[in-house]
Design a protein around this motif. Structure first.
Motif, PDB file in Angstrom:
ATOM      1  N   ARG A 156     -71.579 -28.312 -44.063  1.00 65.41           N
ATOM      2  CA  ARG A 156     -71.618 -27.632 -45.363  1.00 65.41           C
ATOM      3  C   ARG A 156     -72.890 -26.819 -45.601  1.00 65.41           C
ATOM      4  NH1 ARG A 156     -69.824 -32.771 -48.443  1.00 65.41           N
ATOM      5  NH2 ARG A 156     -71.575 -32.196 -49.748  1.00 65.41           N
ATOM      6  N   THR A 157     -73.548 -26.383 -44.521  1.00 69.90           N
ATOM      7  CA  THR A 157     -74.756 -25.570 -44.634  1.00 69.90           C
ATOM      8  C   THR A 157     -74.686 -24.416 -43.635  1.00 69.90           C
ATOM      9  OG1 THR A 157     -76.023 -27.539 -45.234  1.00 69.90           O
ATOM     10  CG2 THR A 157     -77.285 -25.628 -44.526  1.00 69.90           C
ATOM     11  N   PHE A 158     -75.198 -23.237 -44.042  1.00 74.29           N
ATOM     12  CA  PHE A 158     -75.286 -22.081 -43.159  1.00 74.29           C
ATOM     13  C   PHE A 158     -76.677 -22.011 -42.546  1.00 74.29           C
ATOM     14  CE2 PHE A 158     -71.866 -20.760 -45.992  1.00 74.29           C
ATOM     15  CZ  PHE A 158     -70.941 -20.269 -45.092  1.00 74.29           C
ATOM     16  N   TYR A 159     -76.723 -21.635 -41.256  1.00 69.27           N
ATOM     17  CA  TYR A 159     -77.977 -21.451 -40.531  1.00 69.27           C
ATOM     18  C   TYR A 159     -77.908 -20.112 -39.804  1.00 69.27           C
ATOM     19  CZ  TYR A 159     -78.198 -26.523 -41.153  1.00 69.27           C
ATOM     20  OH  TYR A 159     -78.207 -27.779 -41.687  1.00 69.27           O
ATOM     21  N   ALA A 160     -79.069 -19.490 -39.591  1.00 73.75           N
ATOM     22  CA  ALA A 160     -79.138 -18.252 -38.814  1.00 73.75           C
ATOM     23  C   ALA A 160     -80.341 -18.346 -37.882  1.00 73.75           C
ATOM     24  CB  ALA A 160     -79.279 -17.042 -39.737  1.00 73.75           C
ATOM     25  N   MET A 161     -80.122 -17.969 -36.625  1.00 72.30           N
ATOM     26  CA  MET A 161     -81.203 -18.009 -35.645  1.00 72.30           C
ATOM     27  C   MET A 161     -80.940 -16.959 -34.572  1.00 72.30           C
ATOM     28  SD  MET A 161     -79.990 -21.521 -33.734  1.00 72.30           S
ATOM     29  CE  MET A 161     -81.560 -21.820 -33.033  1.00 72.30           C
ATOM     30  N   ASP A 162     -81.971 -16.634 -33.804  1.00 75.71           N
ATOM     31  CA  ASP A 162     -81.784 -15.714 -32.686  1.00 75.71           C
ATOM     32  C   ASP A 162     -80.742 -16.283 -31.736  1.00 75.71           C
ATOM     33  OD1 ASP A 162     -83.634 -13.996 -33.739  1.00 75.71           O
ATOM     34  OD2 ASP A 162     -85.186 -14.401 -32.251  1.00 75.71           O
ATOM     35  N   LEU A 163     -79.887 -15.420 -31.238  1.00 77.33           N
ATOM     36  CA  LEU A 163     -78.761 -15.828 -30.402  1.00 77.33           C
ATOM     37  C   LEU A 163     -79.169 -16.174 -28.972  1.00 77.33           C
ATOM     38  CD1 LEU A 163     -75.674 -16.055 -29.845  1.00 77.33           C
ATOM     39  CD2 LEU A 163     -75.703 -13.595 -29.406  1.00 77.33           C
ATOM     40  N   GLN A 164     -80.039 -15.361 -28.374  1.00 78.17           N
ATOM     41  CA  GLN A 164     -80.340 -15.501 -26.949  1.00 78.17           C
ATOM     42  C   GLN A 164     -81.554 -16.386 -26.695  1.00 78.17           C
ATOM     43  OE1 GLN A 164     -78.224 -14.391 -24.862  1.00 78.17           O
ATOM     44  NE2 GLN A 164     -77.111 -12.901 -26.070  1.00 78.17           N
ATOM     45  N   TYR A 165     -81.511 -17.076 -25.583  1.00 81.63           N
ATOM     46  CA  TYR A 165     -82.653 -17.861 -25.105  1.00 81.63           C
ATOM     47  C   TYR A 165     -82.659 -17.773 -23.581  1.00 81.63           C
ATOM     48  CZ  TYR A 165     -79.906 -21.906 -23.510  1.00 81.63           C
ATOM     49  OH  TYR A 165     -79.055 -22.729 -22.845  1.00 81.63           O
ATOM     50  N   ALA A 166     -83.608 -18.425 -22.945  1.00 83.32           N
ATOM     51  CA  ALA A 166     -83.775 -18.294 -21.493  1.00 83.32           C
ATOM     52  C   ALA A 166     -82.509 -18.633 -20.720  1.00 83.32           C
ATOM     53  CB  ALA A 166     -84.938 -19.164 -21.015  1.00 83.32           C
ATOM     54  N   GLY A 167     -81.700 -19.528 -21.232  1.00 82.58           N
ATOM     55  CA  GLY A 167     -80.479 -19.930 -20.537  1.00 82.58           C
ATOM     56  C   GLY A 167     -79.274 -19.080 -20.888  1.00 82.58           C
ATOM     57  N   GLY A 168     -79.430 -18.091 -21.751  1.00 84.32           N
ATOM     58  CA  GLY A 168     -78.317 -17.229 -22.138  1.00 84.32           C
ATOM     59  C   GLY A 168     -78.088 -17.255 -23.630  1.00 84.32           C
ATOM     60  N   SER A 169     -76.843 -17.496 -24.039  1.00 88.63           N
ATOM     61  CA  SER A 169     -76.463 -17.465 -25.443  1.00 88.63           C
ATOM     62  C   SER A 169     -76.317 -18.881 -25.993  1.00 88.63           C
ATOM     63  CB  SER A 169     -75.126 -16.724 -25.583  1.00 88.63           C
ATOM     64  OG  SER A 169     -74.620 -16.870 -26.882  1.00 88.63           O
ATOM     65  N   LEU A 170     -76.732 -19.064 -27.241  1.00 89.93           N
ATOM     66  CA  LEU A 170     -76.580 -20.354 -27.901  1.00 89.93           C
ATOM     67  C   LEU A 170     -75.232 -20.484 -28.607  1.00 89.93           C
ATOM     68  CD1 LEU A 170     -80.117 -20.719 -29.479  1.00 89.93           C
ATOM     69  CD2 LEU A 170     -79.181 -22.011 -27.562  1.00 89.93           C
ATOM     70  N   LYS A 202     -86.315  -5.210 -21.918  1.00 92.84           N
ATOM     71  CA  LYS A 202     -86.570  -5.932 -20.672  1.00 92.84           C
ATOM     72  C   LYS A 202     -85.874  -7.297 -20.682  1.00 92.84           C
ATOM     73  CE  LYS A 202     -90.328  -7.477 -17.688  1.00 92.84           C
ATOM     74  NZ  LYS A 202     -91.775  -7.611 -17.533  1.00 92.84           N
ATOM     75  N   GLY A 203     -85.974  -8.013 -21.790  1.00 89.41           N
ATOM     76  CA  GLY A 203     -85.332  -9.318 -21.905  1.00 89.41           C
ATOM     77  C   GLY A 203     -83.818  -9.210 -21.847  1.00 89.41           C
ATOM     78  N   ARG A 204     -83.259  -8.195 -22.510  1.00 92.20           N
ATOM     79  CA  ARG A 204     -81.808  -7.990 -22.485  1.00 92.20           C
ATOM     80  C   ARG A 204     -81.334  -7.661 -21.066  1.00 92.20           C
ATOM     81  NH1 ARG A 204     -79.851  -6.906 -28.029  1.00 92.20           N
ATOM     82  NH2 ARG A 204     -81.691  -6.832 -29.345  1.00 92.20           N
ATOM     83  N   ALA A 205     -82.120  -6.853 -20.350  1.00 95.91           N
ATOM     84  CA  ALA A 205     -81.767  -6.499 -18.967  1.00 95.91           C
ATOM     85  C   ALA A 205     -81.779  -7.752 -18.090  1.00 95.91           C
ATOM     86  CB  ALA A 205     -82.728  -5.451 -18.425  1.00 95.91           C
ATOM     87  N   GLU A 206     -82.754  -8.622 -18.301  1.00 93.80           N
ATOM     88  CA  GLU A 206     -82.842  -9.868 -17.531  1.00 93.80           C
ATOM     89  C   GLU A 206     -81.609 -10.749 -17.787  1.00 93.80           C
ATOM     90  OE1 GLU A 206     -85.612 -13.699 -17.958  1.00 93.80           O
ATOM     91  OE2 GLU A 206     -86.733 -11.858 -17.492  1.00 93.80           O
ATOM     92  N   LEU A 207     -81.195 -10.839 -19.043  1.00 93.10           N
ATOM     93  CA  LEU A 207     -80.004 -11.628 -19.371  1.00 93.10           C
ATOM     94  C   LEU A 207     -78.749 -11.022 -18.744  1.00 93.10           C
ATOM     95  CD1 LEU A 207     -80.680 -12.493 -23.117  1.00 93.10           C
ATOM     96  CD2 LEU A 207     -80.607 -14.095 -21.193  1.00 93.10           C
ATOM     97  N   ARG A 208     -78.646  -9.677 -18.755  1.00 90.08           N
ATOM     98  CA  ARG A 208     -77.489  -9.014 -18.131  1.00 90.08           C
ATOM     99  C   ARG A 208     -77.444  -9.314 -16.640  1.00 90.08           C
ATOM    100  NH1 ARG A 208     -78.771  -4.831 -21.718  1.00 90.08           N
ATOM    101  NH2 ARG A 208     -79.978  -3.750 -20.136  1.00 90.08           N
ATOM    102  N   LYS A 209     -78.602  -9.229 -15.968  1.00 81.60           N
ATOM    103  CA  LYS A 209     -78.663  -9.517 -14.529  1.00 81.60           C
ATOM    104  C   LYS A 209     -78.232 -10.950 -14.251  1.00 81.60           C
ATOM    105  CE  LYS A 209     -82.170  -6.480 -12.602  1.00 81.60           C
ATOM    106  NZ  LYS A 209     -83.527  -6.411 -12.065  1.00 81.60           N
ATOM    107  N   ALA A 210     -78.713 -11.892 -15.059  1.00 84.46           N
ATOM    108  CA  ALA A 210     -78.353 -13.297 -14.868  1.00 84.46           C
ATOM    109  C   ALA A 210     -76.850 -13.488 -15.061  1.00 84.46           C
ATOM    110  CB  ALA A 210     -79.136 -14.181 -15.845  1.00 84.46           C
ATOM    111  N   GLN A 211     -76.271 -12.816 -16.060  1.00 83.13           N
ATOM    112  CA  GLN A 211     -74.833 -12.933 -16.302  1.00 83.13           C
ATOM    113  C   GLN A 211     -74.039 -12.325 -15.152  1.00 83.13           C
ATOM    114  OE1 GLN A 211     -73.270 -14.650 -18.830  1.00 83.13           O
ATOM    115  NE2 GLN A 211     -71.547 -14.298 -17.479  1.00 83.13           N
ATOM    116  N   GLU A 212     -74.486 -11.172 -14.640  1.00 83.76           N
ATOM    117  CA  GLU A 212     -73.808 -10.542 -13.505  1.00 83.76           C
ATOM    118  C   GLU A 212     -73.865 -11.453 -12.280  1.00 83.76           C
ATOM    119  OE1 GLU A 212     -75.789  -6.803 -13.053  1.00 83.76           O
ATOM    120  OE2 GLU A 212     -74.924  -5.995 -14.905  1.00 83.76           O
ATOM    121  N   TRP A 213     -75.011 -12.099 -12.077  1.00 82.09           N
ATOM    122  CA  TRP A 213     -75.162 -13.005 -10.938  1.00 82.09           C
ATOM    123  C   TRP A 213     -74.202 -14.184 -11.091  1.00 82.09           C
ATOM    124  CZ3 TRP A 213     -76.771 -18.089 -10.243  1.00 82.09           C
ATOM    125  CH2 TRP A 213     -77.017 -18.453  -8.920  1.00 82.09           C
TER     126      TRP A 213
END
Length: 151
Positions: free
Chosen positions: A40-54, A127-138
């Motif tokens: 019953r509570t709303f939260y907002a946080m950054d979506l991406q982290y070192a392991g990908g998406s939360l 740069k961080g977004r590119a790193e996440l894309r590379k990890a996802q492609e891998w």
């Protein structure tokens, strides 16, 4: 990346729609945000982290705090205690958390203007977004290789 207008409230959607969705990704001022409705509570946080998406991370209560389980948590004992009991510990704040406001059944998010750098700030950069894309492609490539092995 810091927003030029940190006090701006961004309209996210109708409360009932967000309750039904439980989780939603939005991009606000170029920042990828995860909106969560939990207990019953709303939260907002950054979506991406070192392991990908939360986005699909499990929410658990650990040491009386709600946490999204990822590699930022670990179980350990304190050797200084007479009877060391394993407990959950955090590696510290890794994600920017943003303010959620409800006005007349509408949900708004105000981006954090908290000074200082946290890990999730990196994944808002090109740069961080590119790193996440590379990890996802891998990872996608690994899945393709494993799929071939199953044939």
């Amino acid at each position: 990346i810091f927003t030029e207008n940190p006090s701006r409230m961004y309209f996210i959607g109708k409360k009932e729609d967000l309750i039904q969705a439980k989780r939603m990704n939005v991009t606000l001022d170029g920042r990828d945000i995860l909106i969560i409705y939990h207990q019953r509570t709303f939260y907002a946080m950054d979506l991406q982290y070192a392991g990908g998406s939360l986005e699909l991370g499990d929410i658990e209560e650990i040491n009386n705090k709600l946490c999204i389980v990822c590699e930022g948590l670990y179980k350990a004992t304190n050797p200084a205690e007479k009877v060391p009991i394993p407990q959950w510990y955090s590696k510290g704040m890794k994600q920017k958390v943003h303010k959620v406001t409800e006005v007349d059944e509408d949900i708004f998010v105000t981006l954090s203007n908290c000074p200082g750098w946290v890990e999730s700030d990196y994944y808002q950069t090109e740069k961080g977004r590119a790193e996440l894309r590379k990890a996802q492609e891998w990872e996608d490539g690994e899945e393709d290789v494993n799929a071939d092995e199953d044939v």
